[in-house]
Design an enzyme around this catalytic site. Sequence first.
Site, PDB file in Angstrom:
ATOM      1  N   TYR A 108       0.847  -1.193   0.000  1.00 20.91           N
ATOM      2  CA  TYR A 108       0.000   0.000   0.000  1.00 20.91           C
ATOM      3  C   TYR A 108       0.885   1.246   0.000  1.00 20.91           C
ATOM      4  CZ  TYR A 108      -3.651  -3.323   1.237  1.00 20.91           C
ATOM      5  OH  TYR A 108      -4.520  -4.386   1.232  1.00 20.91           O
ATOM      6  N   GLY A 109       1.996   1.186   0.758  1.00 15.14           N
ATOM      7  CA  GLY A 109       2.943   2.302   0.801  1.00 15.14           C
ATOM      8  C   GLY A 109       3.594   2.557  -0.549  1.00 15.14           C
ATOM      9  N   ARG A 114      -2.823   4.129   4.216  1.00 13.03           N
ATOM     10  CA  ARG A 114      -4.144   3.679   4.693  1.00 13.03           C
ATOM     11  C   ARG A 114      -5.249   4.109   3.735  1.00 13.03           C
ATOM     12  NH1 ARG A 114      -3.936   4.335  11.246  1.00 13.03           N
ATOM     13  NH2 ARG A 114      -2.486   2.610  11.539  1.00 13.03           N
ATOM     14  N   CYS A 135      -6.266  -5.191  -7.129  1.00 15.53           N
ATOM     15  CA  CYS A 135      -6.042  -4.884  -5.717  1.00 15.53           C
ATOM     16  C   CYS A 135      -5.581  -6.131  -4.952  1.00 15.53           C
ATOM     17  CB  CYS A 135      -7.276  -4.257  -5.090  1.00 15.53           C
ATOM     18  SG  CYS A 135      -8.767  -5.248  -5.226  1.00 15.53           S
ATOM     19  N   SER A 191       2.907  -3.651   4.502  1.00 14.05           N
ATOM     20  CA  SER A 191       4.305  -3.195   4.475  1.00 14.05           C
ATOM     21  C   SER A 191       5.272  -4.309   4.864  1.00 14.05           C
ATOM     22  CB  SER A 191       4.490  -1.985   5.391  1.00 14.05           C
ATOM     23  OG  SER A 191       4.126  -2.318   6.712  1.00 14.05           O
TER      24      SER A 191
END
Length: 188
Positions: free
Chosen positions: A120-121, A134, A151, A157
């Site tokens: 996600y980061g 987030r 997705c 992470s």
Amino acid sequence: MKELLYYTFIETEVTGAFLVFREKTQNLVFASLGNDKLFLLGKVEGFLKKHEKQDTMYDLQELKEAETYKKSIENYTICLENKMPLPSGAIPFEFLFGTDFQRKVWNELLNVEHGHVATYGDIAKRIGKPTAARSVGRACGSNNLALLVPCHRIVGSNRKLTGYKWSCKLKEQLLNNEKENSLSLSRL
């Protein structure tokens, strides 16, 4: 104004999929995973009602004549069964819904290749919002084009599997199938 949307349900060994096409463009606008057709239909109907615009109402009808959409349906089945990575454009789709931020995230997810994962980061950095991991996760959870906007290729992470709208078990299965497929293709 009424906008016509057609739906169909496909079943594979991996899972089922509820597909919704926009009559106006013939593009796929919604793809949800699961084996309970009536449950998925109810979810789509609720989603469409919630997202009706002031001047647009959506009329959802079962797809009776599939010829126009046949190739997209066949390609989605291939995609779901992870038989091979599909070339870009093999299934015409469009974002009928979503905020600008969500669409930015979803467009970036399209760059995560078959057989690979990102965090996600990573996605947050790629869209120029390095502290928004987030928010990227929430955008992934709002994705209504399962598999096409991958997705399922996004992990935490620590590189571990995190939530997936259609179950972490299915996410793991999809990633394992893609990994196996990528290894098979590299041996050719």
